[in-house]
Write a protein that holds these residues in place. Structure first.
Motif, mmCIF file in Angstrom:
data_model
loop_
_atom_site.group_PDB
_atom_site.id
_atom_site.type_symbol
_atom_site.label_atom_id
_atom_site.label_comp_id
_atom_site.label_asym_id
_atom_site.label_seq_id
_atom_site.Cartn_x
_atom_site.Cartn_y
_atom_site.Cartn_z
ATOM 1 N N GLY A 15 -7.129 0.937 -2.038
ATOM 2 C CA GLY A 15 -7.628 1.213 -0.701
ATOM 3 C C GLY A 15 -8.164 2.615 -0.499
ATOM 4 N N VAL A 16 -8.089 3.466 -1.523
ATOM 5 C CA VAL A 16 -8.529 4.851 -1.361
ATOM 6 C C VAL A 16 -10.054 4.974 -1.479
ATOM 7 C CG1 VAL A 16 -8.364 5.649 -3.761
ATOM 8 C CG2 VAL A 16 -7.793 7.217 -1.885
ATOM 9 N N LEU A 104 -8.187 10.364 -6.404
ATOM 10 C CA LEU A 104 -8.482 10.248 -4.977
ATOM 11 C C LEU A 104 -7.176 9.960 -4.248
ATOM 12 C CD1 LEU A 104 -11.726 8.028 -5.104
ATOM 13 C CD2 LEU A 104 -11.476 10.506 -5.433
ATOM 14 N N GLU A 105 -6.907 10.724 -3.210
ATOM 15 C CA GLU A 105 -5.676 10.548 -2.433
ATOM 16 C C GLU A 105 -5.992 10.378 -0.961
ATOM 17 O OE1 GLU A 105 -3.110 13.889 -3.173
ATOM 18 O OE2 GLU A 105 -2.495 13.115 -5.134
ATOM 19 N N SER A 106 -5.127 9.633 -0.288
ATOM 20 C CA SER A 106 -5.253 9.433 1.147
ATOM 21 C C SER A 106 -3.872 9.136 1.712
ATOM 22 C CB SER A 106 -6.215 8.269 1.430
ATOM 23 O OG SER A 106 -6.602 8.272 2.785
ATOM 24 N N SER A 107 -3.732 9.242 3.002
ATOM 25 C CA SER A 107 -2.432 8.962 3.624
ATOM 26 C C SER A 107 -2.123 7.469 3.545
ATOM 27 C CB SER A 107 -2.433 9.400 5.086
ATOM 28 O OG SER A 107 -3.245 8.536 5.853
ATOM 29 N N LEU A 108 -0.853 7.141 3.593
ATOM 30 C CA LEU A 108 -0.430 5.746 3.569
ATOM 31 C C LEU A 108 -1.049 4.976 4.733
ATOM 32 C CD1 LEU A 108 1.228 3.401 2.489
ATOM 33 C CD2 LEU A 108 3.195 4.298 3.755
ATOM 34 N N ASN A 109 -1.040 5.566 5.933
ATOM 35 C CA ASN A 109 -1.605 4.877 7.098
ATOM 36 C C ASN A 109 -3.089 4.579 6.916
ATOM 37 O OD1 ASN A 109 0.830 4.771 8.421
ATOM 38 N ND2 ASN A 109 0.489 6.656 9.563
ATOM 39 N N SER A 110 -3.796 5.507 6.315
ATOM 40 C CA SER A 110 -5.220 5.309 6.061
ATOM 41 C C SER A 110 -5.439 4.164 5.064
ATOM 42 C CB SER A 110 -5.828 6.605 5.534
ATOM 43 O OG SER A 110 -7.185 6.424 5.241
ATOM 44 N N ILE A 112 -3.418 1.608 4.511
ATOM 45 C CA ILE A 112 -3.072 0.349 5.191
ATOM 46 C C ILE A 112 -4.222 -0.080 6.097
ATOM 47 C CG2 ILE A 112 -1.543 -0.674 6.933
ATOM 48 C CD1 ILE A 112 0.718 1.102 5.665
ATOM 49 N N LYS A 113 -4.775 0.875 6.828
ATOM 50 C CA LYS A 113 -5.889 0.570 7.729
ATOM 51 C C LYS A 113 -7.103 0.055 6.944
ATOM 52 C CE LYS A 113 -8.823 2.574 11.288
ATOM 53 N NZ LYS A 113 -9.199 3.775 12.013
ATOM 54 N N LYS A 114 -7.414 0.729 5.856
ATOM 55 C CA LYS A 114 -8.566 0.306 5.043
ATOM 56 C C LYS A 114 -8.339 -1.092 4.477
ATOM 57 C CE LYS A 114 -11.909 1.724 1.761
ATOM 58 N NZ LYS A 114 -12.401 2.683 0.828
ATOM 59 N N ASP A 115 -7.117 -1.352 3.991
ATOM 60 C CA ASP A 115 -6.806 -2.673 3.444
ATOM 61 C C ASP A 115 -6.975 -3.761 4.501
ATOM 62 O OD1 ASP A 115 -5.695 -4.393 1.242
ATOM 63 O OD2 ASP A 115 -4.150 -4.728 2.774
ATOM 64 N N LEU A 132 2.711 -0.106 -3.719
ATOM 65 C CA LEU A 132 1.799 0.478 -4.704
ATOM 66 C C LEU A 132 1.564 1.968 -4.453
ATOM 67 C CD1 LEU A 132 -0.747 -2.444 -5.107
ATOM 68 C CD2 LEU A 132 1.096 -1.778 -6.668
ATOM 69 N N HIS A 133 1.542 2.369 -3.188
ATOM 70 C CA HIS A 133 1.389 3.783 -2.846
ATOM 71 C C HIS A 133 2.576 4.582 -3.391
ATOM 72 C CE1 HIS A 133 1.575 7.304 -0.050
ATOM 73 N NE2 HIS A 133 0.292 7.333 -0.346
ATOM 74 N N GLU A 134 3.782 4.052 -3.212
ATOM 75 C CA GLU A 134 4.983 4.731 -3.722
ATOM 76 C C GLU A 134 4.967 4.790 -5.244
ATOM 77 O OE1 GLU A 134 7.410 6.551 -2.248
ATOM 78 O OE2 GLU A 134 6.056 6.299 -0.543
ATOM 79 N N ARG A 135 4.585 3.686 -5.881
ATOM 80 C CA ARG A 135 4.505 3.673 -7.346
ATOM 81 C C ARG A 135 3.476 4.681 -7.842
ATOM 82 N NH1 ARG A 135 4.583 -2.649 -9.028
ATOM 83 N NH2 ARG A 135 6.766 -3.021 -8.558
#
Length: 166
Positions: A15-16, A104-110, A112-115, A132-135
């Motif tokens: 999602g990034v 490439l990095e992004s916030s978790l909320n971003s 989730i929103k993109k997904d 997956l973000h945590e992994r």
């Protein structure tokens, strides 16, 4: 002296924007070929969570790129394991390629929103994105290369940032 080509590794959580950025980057470079490791694995009906299909995909990318003269190579995947990056570097070789790794990095909320904006057949869902973000954050990758905070940047701006290093 032979001019080295570029080997560009694009990594990041789902999602990034790896795929979008990689396609735009390929188009910007011109003489570049793009390999999506997960897509190649899917072509054999195998899941990229297993090492064997990922490494097979790396070899297919190397075989195809070796048939293309003077093309730079872009390889895109989450790349949560150092062994994957090491395998690609060993296959392609630093003697022929200038190697760049971009995370490439992004916030978790971003993420989730993109997904949630993806077509339903491609959507992973919030629970999977969180996992997956945590992994990805806890991965064993030592050299993350250049870390780009995607945030609200457009994919074109991210490509501009990558091109400033290439």
């Amino acid at each position: 002296m032979v001019k080295k080509l570029d080997l560009i590794i694009i990594r990041g959580p789902p999602g990034v924007g790896k795929s979008t950025v990689s396609r735009l980057l390929r188009d910007r470079i011109g003489k570049a070929v793009l390999f999506d490791v997960d897509y190649i694995c899917g072509m054999f009906g195998e899941h990229p969570k297993n090492k064997e299909p990922r490494f097979k995909a790396h070899r297919i990318a190397k075989l195809i790129s070796s048939k293309l003269n003077n093309y730079s190579v872009i390889v895109e995947r989450a790349f949560g394991f150092q062994e994957d990056i090491d395998d690609i570097l060993k296959l392609f070789g630093k003697d022929k390629y200038r190697v760049y790794v971009f995370t490439l990095e992004s916030s978790l909320n971003s993420l989730i929103k993109k997904d949630s904006g993806r077509p339903s057949r491609l959507r992973l869902g919030e629970k999977v994105i969180r996992l997956l973000h945590e992994r990805f954050k806890g991965s064993d990758v030592k050299d993350k290369g250049v870390v780009i905070k995607v945030g609200n940047k457009s994919p074109k701006k991210v490509v501009d940032e990558i091109m400033s290093f290439v």
